[in-house]
Scaffold this motif. Structure first.
Motif, PDB file in Angstrom:
ATOM      1  N   CYS A 153      62.716  -7.173  15.717  1.00 52.77           N
ATOM      2  CA  CYS A 153      62.135  -7.385  17.043  1.00 52.77           C
ATOM      3  C   CYS A 153      61.434  -8.750  17.048  1.00 52.77           C
ATOM      4  CB  CYS A 153      61.139  -6.270  17.353  1.00 52.77           C
ATOM      5  SG  CYS A 153      60.343  -6.503  18.956  1.00 52.77           S
ATOM      6  N   ARG A 154      61.773  -9.565  18.032  1.00 50.31           N
ATOM      7  CA  ARG A 154      61.173 -10.913  18.090  1.00 50.31           C
ATOM      8  C   ARG A 154      59.797 -10.897  18.752  1.00 50.31           C
ATOM      9  NH1 ARG A 154      65.186 -14.755  20.977  1.00 50.31           N
ATOM     10  NH2 ARG A 154      65.434 -12.971  22.374  1.00 50.31           N
ATOM     11  N   VAL A 155      59.414  -9.760  19.304  1.00 47.96           N
ATOM     12  CA  VAL A 155      58.100  -9.680  19.971  1.00 47.96           C
ATOM     13  C   VAL A 155      57.349  -8.465  19.427  1.00 47.96           C
ATOM     14  CG1 VAL A 155      58.789 -10.925  22.052  1.00 47.96           C
ATOM     15  CG2 VAL A 155      59.188  -8.467  21.916  1.00 47.96           C
ATOM     16  N   TYR A 156      57.357  -8.348  18.116  1.00 50.49           N
ATOM     17  CA  TYR A 156      56.864  -7.120  17.469  1.00 50.49           C
ATOM     18  C   TYR A 156      55.458  -6.736  17.941  1.00 50.49           C
ATOM     19  CZ  TYR A 156      56.414  -3.670  13.758  1.00 50.49           C
ATOM     20  OH  TYR A 156      56.258  -2.504  13.066  1.00 50.49           O
ATOM     21  N   ASP A 157      54.570  -7.715  18.000  1.00 48.84           N
ATOM     22  CA  ASP A 157      53.189  -7.394  18.385  1.00 48.84           C
ATOM     23  C   ASP A 157      53.072  -7.013  19.855  1.00 48.84           C
ATOM     24  OD1 ASP A 157      52.372  -7.824  15.833  1.00 48.84           O
ATOM     25  OD2 ASP A 157      51.692  -9.882  16.175  1.00 48.84           O
ATOM     26  N   ALA A 158      54.048  -7.424  20.650  1.00 52.12           N
ATOM     27  CA  ALA A 158      53.996  -7.145  22.088  1.00 52.12           C
ATOM     28  C   ALA A 158      54.915  -5.991  22.482  1.00 52.12           C
ATOM     29  CB  ALA A 158      54.388  -8.401  22.875  1.00 52.12           C
ATOM     30  N   ALA A 188      62.455  -7.239  30.056  1.00 54.20           N
ATOM     31  CA  ALA A 188      62.870  -8.138  28.972  1.00 54.20           C
ATOM     32  C   ALA A 188      63.970  -9.083  29.456  1.00 54.20           C
ATOM     33  CB  ALA A 188      63.349  -7.321  27.768  1.00 54.20           C
ATOM     34  N   ALA A 189      64.957  -8.535  30.152  1.00 52.19           N
ATOM     35  CA  ALA A 189      66.055  -9.375  30.636  1.00 52.19           C
ATOM     36  C   ALA A 189      65.552 -10.401  31.650  1.00 52.19           C
ATOM     37  CB  ALA A 189      67.139  -8.491  31.251  1.00 52.19           C
ATOM     38  N   ALA A 190      64.666  -9.958  32.538  1.00 54.26           N
ATOM     39  CA  ALA A 190      64.153 -10.866  33.569  1.00 54.26           C
ATOM     40  C   ALA A 190      63.380 -12.019  32.932  1.00 54.26           C
ATOM     41  CB  ALA A 190      63.269 -10.100  34.548  1.00 54.26           C
ATOM     42  N   ALA A 191      62.602 -11.721  31.902  1.00 56.48           N
ATOM     43  CA  ALA A 191      61.828 -12.777  31.237  1.00 56.48           C
ATOM     44  C   ALA A 191      62.758 -13.823  30.637  1.00 56.48           C
ATOM     45  CB  ALA A 191      60.939 -12.166  30.147  1.00 56.48           C
ATOM     46  N   LEU A 192      63.827 -13.357  29.995  1.00 57.96           N
ATOM     47  CA  LEU A 192      64.740 -14.310  29.350  1.00 57.96           C
ATOM     48  C   LEU A 192      65.655 -14.998  30.355  1.00 57.96           C
ATOM     49  CD1 LEU A 192      65.512 -12.372  26.068  1.00 57.96           C
ATOM     50  CD2 LEU A 192      64.061 -14.366  26.395  1.00 57.96           C
ATOM     51  N   ASP A 193      65.804 -14.375  31.526  1.00 50.76           N
ATOM     52  CA  ASP A 193      66.604 -15.018  32.588  1.00 50.76           C
ATOM     53  C   ASP A 193      65.786 -16.055  33.354  1.00 50.76           C
ATOM     54  OD1 ASP A 193      68.692 -13.461  31.877  1.00 50.76           O
ATOM     55  OD2 ASP A 193      68.549 -12.051  33.549  1.00 50.76           O
ATOM     56  N   GLY A 194      64.517 -16.194  33.024  1.00 45.59           N
ATOM     57  CA  GLY A 194      63.695 -17.226  33.646  1.00 45.59           C
ATOM     58  C   GLY A 194      62.923 -16.773  34.869  1.00 45.59           C
ATOM     59  N   THR A 203      58.996 -15.031  27.306  1.00 46.28           N
ATOM     60  CA  THR A 203      59.253 -16.241  28.094  1.00 46.28           C
ATOM     61  C   THR A 203      59.482 -17.484  27.223  1.00 46.28           C
ATOM     62  OG1 THR A 203      58.143 -15.341  30.012  1.00 46.28           O
ATOM     63  CG2 THR A 203      58.285 -17.743  29.888  1.00 46.28           C
ATOM     64  N   PRO A 204      58.693 -17.696  26.161  1.00 46.49           N
ATOM     65  CA  PRO A 204      58.955 -18.886  25.329  1.00 46.49           C
ATOM     66  C   PRO A 204      60.294 -18.840  24.595  1.00 46.49           C
ATOM     67  CG  PRO A 204      56.768 -17.970  24.897  1.00 46.49           C
ATOM     68  CD  PRO A 204      57.508 -16.969  25.710  1.00 46.49           C
ATOM     69  N   LEU A 205      60.938 -17.668  24.575  1.00 48.02           N
ATOM     70  CA  LEU A 205      62.200 -17.534  23.838  1.00 48.02           C
ATOM     71  C   LEU A 205      63.427 -17.753  24.719  1.00 48.02           C
ATOM     72  CD1 LEU A 205      61.294 -14.383  21.679  1.00 48.02           C
ATOM     73  CD2 LEU A 205      60.910 -16.797  21.182  1.00 48.02           C
ATOM     74  N   GLN A 206      63.197 -18.162  25.975  1.00 47.33           N
ATOM     75  CA  GLN A 206      64.321 -18.426  26.878  1.00 47.33           C
ATOM     76  C   GLN A 206      65.258 -19.452  26.250  1.00 47.33           C
ATOM     77  OE1 GLN A 206      62.884 -19.751  30.710  1.00 47.33           O
ATOM     78  NE2 GLN A 206      61.684 -17.892  30.986  1.00 47.33           N
TER      79      GLN A 206
END
Ligand code: SF4
Ligand code: SF4
Length: 295
Positions: A191-196, A259-265, A165-168
């Protein structure tokens, strides 16, 4: 390792070979609880949150009665042992039963137990792990051409959504390849969310990066696959769903769609609603994996 044709087909293991967790096929202390719950612990658990008439004892019975279609004579008892151990440990530590039910339902238990089996494998890595071609910037396995991206649990979905979400608004993996995971950095291919990242990402590896690239473009080359611990993860979640039938819902989700939904807001509840699998997907995925592993 369960070899799959490609990451996009990770939910349908079409061929392969399993590397068992260890020679004895058990990576977790195999002490099943008796189902007899000390009265004091039961009172403590129930005081922490009732789930109807459910008790630790009844939950243990439900786990014992469950049948894991496709798991075979080795995997089914192993999966039951690890879940019983989990239950016993929770009871010993006085965890409220409500919390235990939540962790079994949302996949936190499958995450931990599958992770324990994976750690055990990696302590004595099999040849496929030693010879893995995986490295920084190699990301053909993050091209999710099938659209689903692999099965994840609710806990994994929430973790992934929160990390993304913070990467939107940032350029995401789809700028590198239209079917790439949105969590990917298109420049570094890290991967930008490696730990997750969810279990499916932690399980995937390959001895042949060229095969991964070919598979991302529709081939079915040998070389890539999933650690055997992924079977434990899938069947633990399947067992949890059976044991909690009539108590609470146990759902699974599409990683790519979350993943797509999170970045789509979309907020997390919208994302979960959009990405929820049909109920049979979990059992179908587990059974396909077991078949691919010749179980
Ligand atoms: S070798 Fe294959 S599985 Fe390993 S990082 Fe590269 S693309 Fe992913
Ligand atoms: S979450 Fe990370 S590791 Fe998993 S597919 Fe997406 S970019 Fe790759």
């Amino acid at each position: 390792m369960i070899f799959a044709a490609g990451r996009a087909e990770a939910a349908i293991y079409t061929r392969g070979q399993i590397i068992p967790p260890n020679a004895k096929g058990s990576a977790v202390p195999p002490k099943p609880p008796t189902g007899a719950i000390p009265r004091a612990a039961r009172r403590k658990a129930q005081a922490g949150g009732k789930s109807g008439a459910l008790t630790y004892e009844e939950l243990a019975r439900r786990i014992d009665r469950a049948r894991l279609k496709g798991a075979g004579k080795t995997l089914e008892p192993r999966v039951k042992r690890v879940v019983m151990s989990y239950l016993q440990s929770a009871q010993t530590h006085g965890l409220p039963l409500k919390q235990v039910v939540t962790e079994l339902a949302n996949g936190q238990a499958a995450w931990r137990l599958g992770g324990a089996v994976r750690d055990a494998i990696l302590q004595q890595p099999p040849e496929a792990v030693k010879n893995a071609a995986c490295g920084q910037g190699c990301a053909f396995c993050c091209i999710l051409t099938g659209g689903d991206g692999g099965l994840i649990t609710e806990a994994e979905a929430r973790r992934l959504h929160a990390a993304l979400t913070p990467l939107q608004g940032e350029v995401d993996g789809r700028a590198w390849h239209p079917s790439a995971c949105p969590a990917l950095n298109p420049d570094t291919r890290a991967c930008r969310v490696y730990d997750a990242r969810p279990t499916i990402c932690r399980s995937f590896l390959s001895t042949d990066a060229a095969a991964c690239e070919a598979n991302a473009n529709g081939a079915t080359d040998q070389g890539a696959g999933l650690l055997g611990s992924h079977l434990d993860y899938l069947f633990v979640q399947s067992l949890c769903r059976q044991a909690l039938k009539g108590i609470t819902q146990v759902s699974t989700y599409s990683m790519a769609q979350i993943a797509a939904a999170a970045l789509d807001g979309q907020d997390v509840e919208q994302a979960l609603a959009r990405a929820r699998h049909r109920s049979k997907t979990l059992d179908d995925t587990a059974q396909d994996a077991a078949r691919a592993a010749h179980i």
